[in-house]
Design a protein around this motif. Structure first.
Motif, short mmCIF file in Angstrom:
data_model
loop_
_atom_site.label_atom_id
_atom_site.label_comp_id
_atom_site.label_asym_id
_atom_site.label_seq_id
_atom_site.Cartn_x
_atom_site.Cartn_y
_atom_site.Cartn_z
N UNK A 142 -101.32 66.11 50.68
CA UNK A 142 -100.00 65.07 50.72
C UNK A 142 -100.68 63.70 51.03
N UNK A 143 -101.94 63.60 51.42
CA UNK A 143 -102.69 62.45 52.03
C UNK A 143 -103.98 62.37 51.43
N UNK A 144 -104.52 61.23 51.18
CA UNK A 144 -105.92 61.07 51.11
C UNK A 144 -106.77 60.48 52.22
N UNK B 259 -117.26 66.74 49.40
CA UNK B 259 -116.94 66.31 48.24
C UNK B 259 -115.36 66.78 47.92
N UNK B 260 -114.39 65.90 48.08
CA UNK B 260 -112.86 66.33 48.05
C UNK B 260 -112.33 66.60 46.81
N UNK B 261 -111.70 67.59 46.48
CA UNK B 261 -110.86 67.69 45.34
C UNK B 261 -109.47 68.17 45.99
N UNK B 262 -108.61 67.26 45.70
CA UNK B 262 -107.21 67.57 46.06
C UNK B 262 -106.11 67.77 44.98
N UNK B 263 -105.10 68.36 45.20
CA UNK B 263 -104.17 68.82 44.22
C UNK B 263 -102.86 69.20 44.75
N UNK C 222 -100.02 60.59 45.72
CA UNK C 222 -101.10 59.39 45.72
C UNK C 222 -101.90 59.39 44.96
N UNK C 223 -102.48 58.18 44.79
CA UNK C 223 -103.76 58.11 43.83
C UNK C 223 -104.88 59.09 44.63
N UNK C 224 -105.56 59.80 43.90
CA UNK C 224 -106.86 60.74 44.47
C UNK C 224 -106.28 61.83 44.57
N UNK C 225 -104.85 62.47 44.25
CA UNK C 225 -104.30 63.65 44.51
C UNK C 225 -104.08 64.24 43.10
N UNK C 226 -104.75 65.11 42.55
CA UNK C 226 -104.54 65.46 41.03
C UNK C 226 -103.33 66.37 41.11
N UNK D 211 -105.29 75.75 52.41
CA UNK D 211 -104.23 76.29 52.14
C UNK D 211 -103.33 75.94 53.38
N UNK D 212 -103.05 74.78 53.57
CA UNK D 212 -102.16 74.24 54.86
C UNK D 212 -100.87 74.32 54.63
N UNK D 213 -99.93 75.30 55.20
CA UNK D 213 -98.30 75.36 54.79
C UNK D 213 -98.20 75.22 53.30
N UNK D 214 -98.76 76.00 52.61
CA UNK D 214 -98.72 76.26 51.14
C UNK D 214 -98.20 77.74 50.83
N UNK D 215 -98.85 78.64 51.50
CA UNK D 215 -98.49 80.05 51.07
C UNK D 215 -97.22 80.28 51.60
#
Length: 293
Positions: free
Chosen positions: A122-124, A135-139, A145-149, A171-175
């Motif tokens: 949700x945030x960068x 090395x971050x990969x955010x989806x 936000x820019x930086x989240x695919x 997996x924070x509050x995703x499952x």
């Protein structure tokens, strides 16, 4: 002329990333109510899809839209990440990894940072992002936000080699937002495809922490479910080859760091089995029908 300026201002505002301007603050109770409503509707929608009831599915979709859709859910989640609402969950992760910080910093300085995949980002600017250690990969399904695919983890292309795999997945509050029990199990199972093999860092001071899965759930998913308790979650995760490295329970959330210590045990399956009775229980469940390994 004034009209032209007004249109220009509106256009710039519309094109600005949503995270630049903080959403209007809403109360804790309203935030919790909105998030819970989304969860209930998504579960009902999944049930309608399974039954092939197109009319019910469309009706529920209208209810979700009336609540503001996934954007309203994300704004409520962002509201919950504010410092005065408890802050973001990655603070707990960074505290747990404190002993590994020197080694992580050394690898980052050498241009060999460990790779972190943050699902449902949700945030960068959360703690793991600001640390500079990864090395971050955010989806996320709906990038804020820019930086989240903008990407569905369940549809993300599988890694072609070890270079494309990750040292840690968040997996924070995703499952808990996955609407059906088998879908939740499939998501946990899929993490194995994206994590590096066990023992890849066993000989280093980071071997106790990586490769790993950072999992955060609403506490009632484990403490007040008809179909899930701590022992059952442990059994599911252990069948996937994970070992519980860290654990923290608060009034609202439960945090885990699961380290991948070995390959999964084949042919171990978990069905929807009742572990508690009582009318006040929730129906959170995880089903593993696909044999890992």
């Amino acid at each position: 002329m004034a009209l032209k300026k007004k249109r220009t201002a509106k256009s710039l505002s519309h094109g600005r990333p949503p995270t630049v301007q903080r959403p209007k603050s809403i109360s804790r109770k309203a935030t919790r109510t909105l998030i819970n409503a989304h969860h209930v509707l998504e579960k009902r929608k999944a049930q309608a899809i399974l039954k092939g009831d197109k009319a019910e599915e469309a009706a529920i979709e209208k209810e979700i839209s009336a609540l503001g859709g996934i954007k309203s859910y994300q704004q409520a989640s962002l509201q919950g990440q504010r410092n005065d609402r408890g802050g973001d969950s990655s603070k707990v992760l960074m505290e747990w990894l404190e002993a590994a910080h020197p080694a992580l910093k050394e690898k980052a300085s050498a241009g060999d940072s460990l790779r972190l995949l943050e699902v449902g980002a949700l945030s960068t600017t959360n703690e793991c992002s600001k640390s500079g250690l990864f090395s971050m990969c955010r989806i996320d399904l709906n990038s804020q936000a820019e930086g989240i695919l903008q990407q569905d983890f369940m549809q993300r292309p599988l890694p072609q080699d070890d270079e494309e795999k990750f040292d840690i997945i968040s997996l924070s509050l995703v499952v808990n937002f996955v609407p059906d029990a088998q879908g939740k199990g499939n998501m946990l199972l899929r993490t194995l495809d994206f994590l590096k093999d066990p023992d890849c860092l066993a000989s280093t001071e980071m071997g106790d922490f990586f490769p790993s899965l950072f999992l955060v759930l609403p506490a009632p998913c484990v403490t007040n479910s008809r179909y899930m308790d701590e022992d059952r979650l442990d059994s599911i995760m252990e069948s996937l080859g994970y070992t519980k490295t860290r654990y923290k329970l608060t009034q609202k959330l439960v945090y885990y760091l699961w380290t991948r210590k070995r390959l999964p045990i084949p042919r171990r399956k978990f069905t929807k089995t009742q572990t508690r009775t009582g009318a006040s229980r929730n129906n959170f469940a995880i089903v593993l029908r696909t044999s890992p390994g």
